[in-house]
Design a protein around this motif. Sequence first.
Motif, PDB file in Angstrom:
ATOM      1  N   LEU A 666      84.560 205.515  15.105  1.00 21.35           N
ATOM      2  CA  LEU A 666      85.653 206.631  13.532  1.00 21.35           C
ATOM      3  C   LEU A 666      85.846 205.779  12.497  1.00 21.35           C
ATOM      4  O   LEU A 666      85.651 206.154  11.575  1.00 21.35           O
ATOM      5  N   MET A 667      85.931 203.941  12.246  1.00 18.58           N
ATOM      6  CA  MET A 667      85.985 203.749  10.919  1.00 18.58           C
ATOM      7  C   MET A 667      84.122 203.955  10.873  1.00 18.58           C
ATOM      8  O   MET A 667      83.661 203.744   9.261  1.00 18.58           O
ATOM      9  N   LYS A 668      83.349 203.795  11.008  1.00 15.35           N
ATOM     10  CA  LYS A 668      82.101 204.277  11.053  1.00 15.35           C
ATOM     11  C   LYS A 668      81.832 205.313  10.100  1.00 15.35           C
ATOM     12  O   LYS A 668      81.346 205.082   9.027  1.00 15.35           O
ATOM     13  N   GLU A 669      82.144 206.832  10.635  1.00 13.48           N
ATOM     14  CA  GLU A 669      82.023 207.801   9.857  1.00 13.48           C
ATOM     15  C   GLU A 669      83.080 207.748   8.787  1.00 13.48           C
ATOM     16  O   GLU A 669      83.325 208.590   8.227  1.00 13.48           O
ATOM     17  N   TYR A 670      84.779 207.018   9.007  1.00 11.95           N
ATOM     18  CA  TYR A 670      85.305 206.961   8.125  1.00 11.95           C
ATOM     19  C   TYR A 670      84.079 206.400   6.760  1.00 11.95           C
ATOM     20  O   TYR A 670      84.269 206.635   5.648  1.00 11.95           O
ATOM     21  N   LYS A 671      83.608 205.167   6.920  1.00 12.91           N
ATOM     22  CA  LYS A 671      82.546 204.592   5.772  1.00 12.91           C
ATOM     23  C   LYS A 671      81.985 205.566   5.150  1.00 12.91           C
ATOM     24  O   LYS A 671      81.254 205.075   3.915  1.00 12.91           O
ATOM     25  N   LYS A 672      80.988 206.108   6.164  1.00 12.44           N
ATOM     26  CA  LYS A 672      80.702 206.913   5.700  1.00 12.44           C
ATOM     27  C   LYS A 672      80.840 207.909   5.492  1.00 12.44           C
ATOM     28  O   LYS A 672      79.814 208.624   3.775  1.00 12.44           O
ATOM     29  N   THR A 673      81.530 208.713   5.049  1.00 11.37           N
ATOM     30  CA  THR A 673      82.095 209.754   4.593  1.00 11.37           C
ATOM     31  C   THR A 673      83.127 209.380   2.694  1.00 11.37           C
ATOM     32  O   THR A 673      82.511 209.624   2.285  1.00 11.37           O
ATOM     33  N   GLU A 720      92.006 211.166  -1.879  1.00  9.19           N
ATOM     34  CA  GLU A 720      91.736 209.330  -1.143  1.00  9.19           C
ATOM     35  C   GLU A 720      93.518 208.223  -1.421  1.00  9.19           C
ATOM     36  O   GLU A 720      93.433 207.849  -0.119  1.00  9.19           O
ATOM     37  N   LYS A 721      94.323 209.003  -1.492  1.00  9.16           N
ATOM     38  CA  LYS A 721      95.340 207.924  -1.524  1.00  9.16           C
ATOM     39  C   LYS A 721      95.453 208.399  -0.352  1.00  9.16           C
ATOM     40  O   LYS A 721      96.607 207.183   0.674  1.00  9.16           O
ATOM     41  N   LYS A 722      96.253 209.499   0.298  1.00  9.58           N
ATOM     42  CA  LYS A 722      96.833 209.774   1.122  1.00  9.58           C
ATOM     43  C   LYS A 722      95.274 209.336   2.775  1.00  9.58           C
ATOM     44  O   LYS A 722      96.314 208.823   3.303  1.00  9.58           O
ATOM     45  N   ALA A 723      94.508 209.139   2.054  1.00 10.45           N
ATOM     46  CA  ALA A 723      93.397 208.611   3.332  1.00 10.45           C
ATOM     47  C   ALA A 723      93.842 207.259   3.289  1.00 10.45           C
ATOM     48  O   ALA A 723      93.772 206.532   5.026  1.00 10.45           O
ATOM     49  N   GLU A 724      93.865 206.390   2.091  1.00 13.62           N
ATOM     50  CA  GLU A 724      94.307 205.036   2.084  1.00 13.62           C
ATOM     51  C   GLU A 724      95.433 204.593   2.978  1.00 13.62           C
ATOM     52  O   GLU A 724      95.230 203.781   4.012  1.00 13.62           O
ATOM     53  N   GLU A 725      96.790 205.572   3.007  1.00 11.59           N
ATOM     54  CA  GLU A 725      97.838 205.236   3.841  1.00 11.59           C
ATOM     55  C   GLU A 725      97.313 205.385   4.647  1.00 11.59           C
ATOM     56  O   GLU A 725      97.955 204.820   6.141  1.00 11.59           O
ATOM     57  N   ALA A 726      97.283 206.587   5.735  1.00  9.00           N
ATOM     58  CA  ALA A 726      96.453 206.798   6.663  1.00  9.00           C
ATOM     59  C   ALA A 726      95.549 206.428   7.964  1.00  9.00           C
ATOM     60  O   ALA A 726      96.560 205.632   8.785  1.00  9.00           O
ATOM     61  N   LEU A 727      95.064 205.354   7.047  1.00 11.06           N
ATOM     62  CA  LEU A 727      94.123 204.016   7.309  1.00 11.06           C
ATOM     63  C   LEU A 727      95.249 203.263   7.986  1.00 11.06           C
ATOM     64  O   LEU A 727      94.768 202.334   8.760  1.00 11.06           O
ATOM     65  N   LYS A 728      95.878 202.682   6.800  1.00 12.68           N
ATOM     66  CA  LYS A 728      96.534 201.833   6.573  1.00 12.68           C
ATOM     67  C   LYS A 728      97.950 201.584   8.182  1.00 12.68           C
ATOM     68  O   LYS A 728      97.824 201.020   8.902  1.00 12.68           O
ATOM     69  N   LYS A 729      97.951 202.814   8.508  1.00 14.94           N
ATOM     70  CA  LYS A 729      98.694 203.170   9.248  1.00 14.94           C
ATOM     71  C   LYS A 729      97.828 203.540  10.782  1.00 14.94           C
ATOM     72  O   LYS A 729      98.567 203.226  11.834  1.00 14.94           O
ATOM     73  N   GLY A 730      96.907 203.392  11.122  1.00 14.77           N
ATOM     74  CA  GLY A 730      95.859 203.483  12.182  1.00 14.77           C
ATOM     75  C   GLY A 730      95.436 204.526  12.285  1.00 14.77           C
ATOM     76  O   GLY A 730      95.062 204.922  13.760  1.00 14.77           O
ATOM     77  N   ASP A 731      95.662 205.716  11.804  1.00 13.15           N
ATOM     78  CA  ASP A 731      95.364 206.830  11.804  1.00 13.15           C
ATOM     79  C   ASP A 731      93.616 207.088  11.549  1.00 13.15           C
ATOM     80  O   ASP A 731      93.839 207.767  10.688  1.00 13.15           O
ATOM     81  N   ILE A 732      93.142 206.637  12.100  1.00 16.53           N
ATOM     82  CA  ILE A 732      91.422 207.250  11.602  1.00 16.53           C
ATOM     83  C   ILE A 732      91.259 208.768  11.241  1.00 16.53           C
ATOM     84  O   ILE A 732      90.521 208.815  10.303  1.00 16.53           O
ATOM     85  N   GLU A 733      91.553 209.577  12.350  1.00 15.70           N
ATOM     86  CA  GLU A 733      90.772 210.487  12.120  1.00 15.70           C
ATOM     87  C   GLU A 733      91.789 211.280  10.851  1.00 15.70           C
ATOM     88  O   GLU A 733      91.057 212.155  10.316  1.00 15.70           O
ATOM     89  N   THR A 734      93.336 211.202  10.448  1.00 14.95           N
ATOM     90  CA  THR A 734      93.890 211.537   9.616  1.00 14.95           C
ATOM     91  C   THR A 734      92.951 211.091   8.500  1.00 14.95           C
ATOM     92  O   THR A 734      93.256 212.002   7.310  1.00 14.95           O
ATOM     93  N   ALA A 735      92.230 209.770   8.297  1.00 21.20           N
ATOM     94  CA  ALA A 735      91.905 209.387   7.013  1.00 21.20           C
ATOM     95  C   ALA A 735      90.772 209.833   6.759  1.00 21.20           C
ATOM     96  O   ALA A 735      90.147 210.607   5.806  1.00 21.20           O
ATOM     97  N   ILE A 736      90.131 210.176   7.436  1.00 17.08           N
ATOM     98  CA  ILE A 736      88.966 210.958   7.350  1.00 17.08           C
ATOM     99  C   ILE A 736      88.723 212.521   7.169  1.00 17.08           C
ATOM    100  O   ILE A 736      88.111 212.872   6.219  1.00 17.08           O
TER     101      ILE A 736
END
Length: 867
Positions: A666-673, A720-736
């Motif tokens: 998931l993190m790889k997909e996030y960084k790719k996006t 992008e802010k919503k993505a960062e907030e989701a990432l901080k919460k560990g919700d990588i799918e939502t961040a993507i």
Amino acid sequence: MRRTFKRLLSLAAAVGLVSSAAVAQSELEKIMKERGLTQDDILAAAKTYTPSGGRDKYIVFSSGGQSGQIMVYGVPSMRILKFIGVFTPEPWQGWGYDDDTKKVLKEGWYRGKPITWGDTHHPAISETNGVYDGKWLAINDKANPRIAIIDLKDFVTKQIVVNPVFKSDHGGAFFTPNSEYILEACQYGAPFDNEYHPMEEYADVYRGGVTCWKFDHENGRVIKDESFVIEMPPYMQDLSDAGKEMSYGWGFTNSFNSELYTGGIEKGLPPFEAGMSRNDTDYLHVYNWRKLAELAKDPKNVKVINGIKVIPIEVAVKNDCLFLIPEPKSPHGVDVSPDGRYIVVCGKLDTHATVYDFKKIMEAVKNHDFAGKDPYGIPIIDMKKAMHCQAELGLGPLHNQYGPKWKTEGEIYTSLYVDSQVVKWDYLTCEVKDRVNVNYNIGHLCGMEGKTEDPQGEYIIALNKLAIDRFNPIGPLHPQNHQLIDISGKKMKLLYDMPVPLGEPHQAVAIRASKLHPEVRYPMGTNPFTGKVHEGKTLAGQEKIVRKGNHVYVYGTLVRSHINPEHVTVNKGDIVTFYLTNLERAEDETHGFTVDWYNVHASLEPGKTVAVTFKADREGVFPYYCTEFCSALHLEMMGYLLVKDPNKKYKSVKKIKLKKMSKEQLMKEYKKTVALNEATKKVIQSVVKFLKENHYEKYPVVKQLVEDAMDQFNKVPAEEKKAEEALKKGDIETAINFQYQAWQYLVKTADVGIRAKDLLVRKLATPMSEAAKRGEAAFAEGGCNGCHVIGKVSSGPDLVGVLKRHENGEKWVAEFIKNPASKYNDPYVKAMIDYFNLRMPNQHMSDQEIKDIIEYLKWVDENANLF
């Protein structure tokens, strides 16, 4: 034809274009031979051809007949531009499928009954000082006596008014010279009340008349309380015209059935057509509407029937406001000359057109010089004493249009139904000047502002009832045929046949396009039917769902490419209202909206707010979506209405999930996006840099596109802010998903920005030669741009500089276009094939097209710094 080309070749030789002219001659002669075209055909085509992106000089509003609508097309191109929903539903525009348009249609309910059918007949454009002002359009419904008002700022019907005493209406609508009133004449005599009366009471109880609808020219609305009806005998009143200049304040309405015949074919009596055409003449009604309007203000002078003021015959006669003049048998139109002095009437069963002189009519009125009275006490003016002259025109004369030389040459045109002709004649001398055949059985004529004080001439349109053999066979029901005629020369010339597949278009009016100033977008949140802010106006960030009892209100927005909200859950039995606002500012970015099953639809032009209400009477899942293809992600612009039964218990069902990705994946997909977004931003930045360096703000259209692009770009930080907030919460799918939504906005930004850049390039680039223009057209039409995008690597290599990549570059490129396979083994070409995994196909370009493409590529290289 060959002489014409020789002259063209001589001119071409003088400027060094012999080769191009010769090619054009050869190609044109080939086409003419293959299709059997004459020189006249080519000239007619040239006179009507409007290049892509070109504009027509005139706009025509034609009745839609049994469709109950209006058709809009241009002249001289004869291109159909729009159908306007009026008395009947029109699905594309959501006419009759959303709340506001349903309200307008409901105004047209007849005696409380919903009416979804109409028979539009006579459109009229509002006037100022006797000439069209392009503000409002009115039209009648013959089947159900109604008048509709269309706003020409947005070409939308804003009001429908039902006549409470008439039972049919053929003779409407006709504006007075300053749009004070709209004249609507009754057609078939009938009792003004809504009670039963036997035919034996026809002469005593049945009535005809003219309704003078008071019109608010500023706001474009009929004022019912200030309107009135002029009672008339049941002579079957037909068409009308309002006097102008010296006859201003007077109205003229013809009629048929002076016999007061009532038919009875089922009883063995002669049919209506026999009994109504027995007399040699019928009656032209002449009335002083301006004086009657003042009389109608006094309650003593009127009767109120079904809520409208009616001026009785005796009151009109007593005040010298109503007169009759014999007119040709079975007339079907009355037309006042531009100066208001002459009134022309034609009789379908008479070969003559009769010209009346208003001065003579007024002299008879002043001296009370009457030939007698009709059975209802109306004074009859002697026909010969009122007449200026009669013209022998032919069989079945019907309708008239004036030409620009009306003052000096009495220029007028008349349709001949039986002879299938248009005749040009002089109404001052009653001398026939010219004829042209039409196909077939012409009814009305449409001149270019031909019934105003300022007729333009140039063209006239024959509205033919029959087409017969003019078009491809399509079954027993044939289209109507509108034929464009050139009247600019001494002889009339038929230019164009236009099949009309929309009802029987009865009459049309034309106006100079320069007089029309329609809006291209609404102020944000506008209700077009009130001109005010819609109660459901919703801006971005204000979307919400509100429940009030069993009524659910959805405040939503539409913008490329999503509808917000995307999930709406209600209970079965709820009333649901969607308030929807189109947030677009760009021109022509219309969205549509519909919900599966619920038979609703709305068209949302930029800035518009609509309301759609329905009862959620079925349980289930119902997709809703944008019905107007608006962007590359149009199919994704959708949502779901979920209707659940509140009395039903639903078992919890586990969601079937796809194979879960690991956290690392998931993190790889996030960084790719994120990387994709950053790369897209770099493209946008390069475009912005180009636009700024070249002062895009100097060009209004480019500036508008840039502003539209920035609207999209400014939405990116929030995602992008919503993505960062989701990432901080560990919700990588939502961040993507939020990062991907940011990418969607970036793509839209880039798309519009690149369009702005391409447009700016065109404005900054050196002018193209004619050969380069042809080359660009060949490049596009030949499919070259399917793989090659100038200034960008696409499915094929960028062609900027291609002429310099090879020795004798122009010759090399020409050979490659002519026969691509001959160079497939060339090391350079082979490398390109391997890289792009595509081979250049043979597009079978002619030698001339190849030369022109080379010239286009030269132009590209001259402006390489712009690409």
